[in-house]
Design an enzyme around this catalytic site. Structure first.
Site, PDB file in Angstrom:
ATOM      1  N   PRO A   1      17.302 -55.831  53.842  1.00 55.04           N
ATOM      2  CA  PRO A   1      18.054 -55.737  55.097  1.00 55.04           C
ATOM      3  C   PRO A   1      18.107 -57.062  55.839  1.00 55.04           C
ATOM      4  O   PRO A   1      19.115 -57.371  56.494  1.00 55.04           O
ATOM      5  CB  PRO A   1      17.304 -54.665  55.895  1.00 55.04           C
ATOM      6  N   TYR A   2      17.062 -57.858  55.730  1.00 54.71           N
ATOM      7  CA  TYR A   2      17.046 -59.185  56.344  1.00 54.71           C
ATOM      8  C   TYR A   2      18.133 -60.064  55.742  1.00 54.71           C
ATOM      9  O   TYR A   2      18.899 -60.710  56.464  1.00 54.71           O
ATOM     10  CB  TYR A   2      15.672 -59.805  56.130  1.00 54.71           C
ATOM     11  N   SER A   3      18.217 -60.065  54.409  1.00 54.43           N
ATOM     12  CA  SER A   3      19.224 -60.885  53.732  1.00 54.43           C
ATOM     13  C   SER A   3      20.628 -60.437  54.094  1.00 54.43           C
ATOM     14  O   SER A   3      21.532 -61.274  54.295  1.00 54.43           O
ATOM     15  CB  SER A   3      19.019 -60.815  52.217  1.00 54.43           C
TER      16      SER A   3
END
Length: 253
Positions: free
Chosen positions: A150-152
Site C-alpha cells: 500500500p505504501y508503494s
C-alpha cells in the site's frame, strides 16, 4: 544571499526525520517556516530551537491537511513554498493488507499532499505569484518490496500527482517537483526496523556496510537538496521526480 531569504515555507510532517531536517535547513537559509506534526512534545522543542512555528495536525484528516496551508497564509500573509514530508511506512503486502491499512496509507501518503497542495496553489494563483512545491516521495514508487504494497501504491500516486500538478500550473510559474528518496537514517526508520524487522542496536552499522556508499541516506543531505529545489537557484525545473538514492533503478548485476 541565503537561498530562501524572505520566503514563507510550510513543511508538512516537519517534526521528525527528513521533515525536521528540512525545517532546520529552510530556517538556516532565511525562510519563515511553519511546520506540522502530530505530537506537540516532539514539534514544540524544534520550534523553540529554530524559531519556526509549530502547528499540531493529524494530516490523515483532509481538512487539517488543507488547513495547514491556510494557517500559514493567515499567520504570514502568503505561502511561497510547500514541502510534503509526512509519511506512513507501516508494513503490508498484497495478501495481508487490510482495507483499514490501505486507507491509512492513502490518507497520509497521497490524500494529505493533494489537499495541502490544493490550498497552497489556491493562495499562489489568487495572488498571481510564483511558488515552489517539493513532495517527498520514495523509490518504492517504482515498485517497492512485497511488504510495502500500500505504501508503494500511494507513493506511485504521489509521483503522478506531482507531474500532473506541475503541468497544470506551469503557466502560473508554480514549480512542483518530487524526490524519490531511498533508505534513510531517521528516528522513524529506527522505530520501523525494530518493530517490523526485529532489528537490534547495531542495525544502522550493518545496513551501512551493505550500501554502495557505505552509509544510509542522511536527512540533512536530503534537506539541502529540497531547499535547492524550493529556491530560485533550481531555475525552471518543474515536473521532475528525482531518484535520490544509491540504488540505480533498472540496473542489473
Amino acid at each position: 544571499m541565503r537561498l530562501l531569504e524572505d520566503k514563507v515555507v510550510l513543511v508538512n510532517g516537519g517534526s521528525q526525520g527528513v521533515g525536521a531536517g528540512i525545517v532546520r535547513a529552510a530556517v538556516r537559509e532565511g525562510a519563515t517556516v511553519v511546520f506540522t506534526g502530530r505530537r506537540a512534545e516532539v514539534g514544540e522543542p524544534i520550534a523553540a530551537d529554530t524559531g519556526a512555528r509549530f502547528v499540531r495536525a493529524d494530516l490523515a484528516d483532509p481538512e487539517r491537511a488543507r488547513d495547514s496551508a491556510v494557517q500559514a497564509v493567515e499567520a504570514h500573509g502568503r505561502i511561497d513554498c510547500l514541502v510534503n514530508a509526512a509519511g506512513l511506512t507501516s508494513r503490508g503486502s498484497l495478501l495481508d493488507t487490510t482495507p483499514e491499512l490501505f486507507d491509512q496509507h492513502m490518507a497520509i501518503n497521497l490524500r494529505a499532499p493533494f489537499f495541502a497542495m490544493q490550498a497552497a496553489v489556491a493562495d499562489m494563483t489568487a495572488r498571481k505569484a510564483p511558488g515552489t512545491i517539493v513532495n517527498i516521495i520514495s523509490n518504492c514508487a517504482h515498485g517497492g518490496p512485497p511488504y510495502l504494497a500500500p505504501y508503494s501504491a500511494a507513493k506511485a500516486g504521489l509521483a503522478g500527482l506531482t507531474r500532473n500538478a506541475a503541468h497544470a500550473h506551469r503557466w502560473d510559474r508554480i514549480r512542483i517537483n518530487g524526490l524519490n528518496i531511498g533508505w534513510t537514517d531517521t528516528e522513524g526508520e529506527d522505530a520501523t526496523q525494530r518493530a517490523f524487522h526485529g532489528a537490534g542496536d547495531s542495525w544502522r552499522e550493518e545496513a551501512a556496510r551493505a550500501q554502495p556508499m557505505g552509509k544510509l541516506g542522511q536527512a540533512d543531505e536530503i534537506a539541502d537538496f529540497v531547499v535547492f529545489l524550493l529556491s530560485d537557484r533550481s531555475g525552471v525545473v518543474t515536473g521532475s521526480v528525482i531518484d535520490w538514492d544509491q540504488v540505480v533503478i533498472g540496473g542489473l548485476d
